[in-house]
Design a protein around this motif. Structure first.
Motif, PDB file in Angstrom:
ATOM      1  N   TYR A 122      -4.891  -4.016 -10.876  1.00  0.00           N
ATOM      2  CA  TYR A 122      -3.772  -3.800 -10.190  1.00  0.00           C
ATOM      3  C   TYR A 122      -2.712  -4.999 -10.480  1.00  0.00           C
ATOM      4  N   LYS A 173      -5.856  -9.623  -4.308  1.00  0.00           N
ATOM      5  CA  LYS A 173      -7.253  -9.570  -4.310  1.00  0.00           C
ATOM      6  C   LYS A 173      -7.651 -11.049  -4.894  1.00  0.00           C
ATOM      7  N   GLY A 210       0.840  -1.435   0.258  1.00  0.00           N
ATOM      8  CA  GLY A 210       0.047  -0.021   0.011  1.00  0.00           C
ATOM      9  C   GLY A 210       0.744   1.423   0.034  1.00  0.00           C
ATOM     10  N   GLU A 243      -1.268  -4.479   1.385  1.00  0.00           N
ATOM     11  CA  GLU A 243      -2.572  -4.715   0.881  1.00  0.00           C
ATOM     12  C   GLU A 243      -2.314  -6.411   0.309  1.00  0.00           C
ATOM     13  N   ARG A 256      -1.520 -15.668   3.431  1.00  0.00           N
ATOM     14  CA  ARG A 256      -1.597 -14.147   4.316  1.00  0.00           C
ATOM     15  C   ARG A 256      -1.615 -14.443   5.665  1.00  0.00           C
ATOM     16  N   SER A 263      -5.888  -9.463   6.412  1.00  0.00           N
ATOM     17  CA  SER A 263      -6.753  -8.783   5.395  1.00  0.00           C
ATOM     18  C   SER A 263      -6.538  -7.498   4.971  1.00  0.00           C
ATOM     19  N   GLY A 264      -5.253  -7.108   5.461  1.00  0.00           N
ATOM     20  CA  GLY A 264      -4.810  -5.753   5.102  1.00  0.00           C
ATOM     21  C   GLY A 264      -4.813  -4.839   6.136  1.00  0.00           C
ATOM     22  N   ASP A 265      -3.805  -4.129   6.342  1.00  0.00           N
ATOM     23  CA  ASP A 265      -3.614  -3.144   7.711  1.00  0.00           C
ATOM     24  C   ASP A 265      -2.626  -2.287   7.406  1.00  0.00           C
ATOM     25  N   ASN A 319      -2.801  -0.298  -7.553  1.00  0.00           N
ATOM     26  CA  ASN A 319      -3.494  -1.170  -6.657  1.00  0.00           C
ATOM     27  C   ASN A 319      -4.776  -0.803  -6.272  1.00  0.00           C
ATOM     28  N   GLU A 320      -5.584   0.147  -7.083  1.00  0.00           N
ATOM     29  CA  GLU A 320      -6.908   0.756  -6.764  1.00  0.00           C
ATOM     30  C   GLU A 320      -7.758   0.109  -7.683  1.00  0.00           C
ATOM     31  N   SER A 358       0.770  -7.071  -8.846  1.00  0.00           N
ATOM     32  CA  SER A 358       1.469  -7.612  -7.470  1.00  0.00           C
ATOM     33  C   SER A 358       2.762  -8.692  -7.838  1.00  0.00           C
TER      34      SER A 358
END
Length: 127
Positions: free
Chosen positions: A54, A87, A10, A84, A95, A123-125, A49-50, A56
């Motif tokens: 995206y 997806k 991110g 992130e 993860r 989950s993303g942080d 990444n939006e 990765s």
């Protein structure tokens, strides 16, 4: 260095001239392996990444100790790290159980743990 199997970075905001900037954006990245050229290390911090298109980084299928790193070129006071997960990959095991390390030493003989994820699915942080 980030130890993970697939990654969208991110941002890594740092304090620079009294403001926050993403110091990892488009910087030179490397990884333990790459699934293919379409999922190279540079894809994790390219800023795309939006939306549905995206990009990765994904490690090779047989890479059991995958890592990804970005060279910030200069030392920074890191304010936070945002990660992130990929997806819709259907691979929740990718993860879990990873660490985010920071070092001014390219060999990582000395480092600080900036963030850590346990066995719980990430989950993303932002840390």
């Amino acid at each position: 260095m980030i130890t993970a199997a697939g990654l969208l970075l991110g941002s890594i905001p740092a304090v620079f001239a009294d403001r926050l900037i993403d110091v990892a954006l488009s910087k030179t990245a490397s990884a333990s392996s790459e699934l293919s050229a379409d999922f190279s290390a540079q894809m994790a911090n390219d800023g795309l990444n939006e939306n549905e298109s995206y990009t990765s980084w994904i490690c090779a299928d047989d890479d059991k100790k995958a890592w990804w790193q970005v060279d910030l070129n200069l030392p920074y006071k890191i304010a936070s790290v945002a990660i992130e997960p990929r997806k819709n990959d259907g691979l929740p095991e990718n993860r879990r159980s990873f660490r985010v390390l920071g070092s001014n030493d390219e060999t990582f003989s000395e480092y600080s743990v900036l963030a850590e994820q346990d066995e719980t699915e990430f989950s993303g942080d932002v840390w």
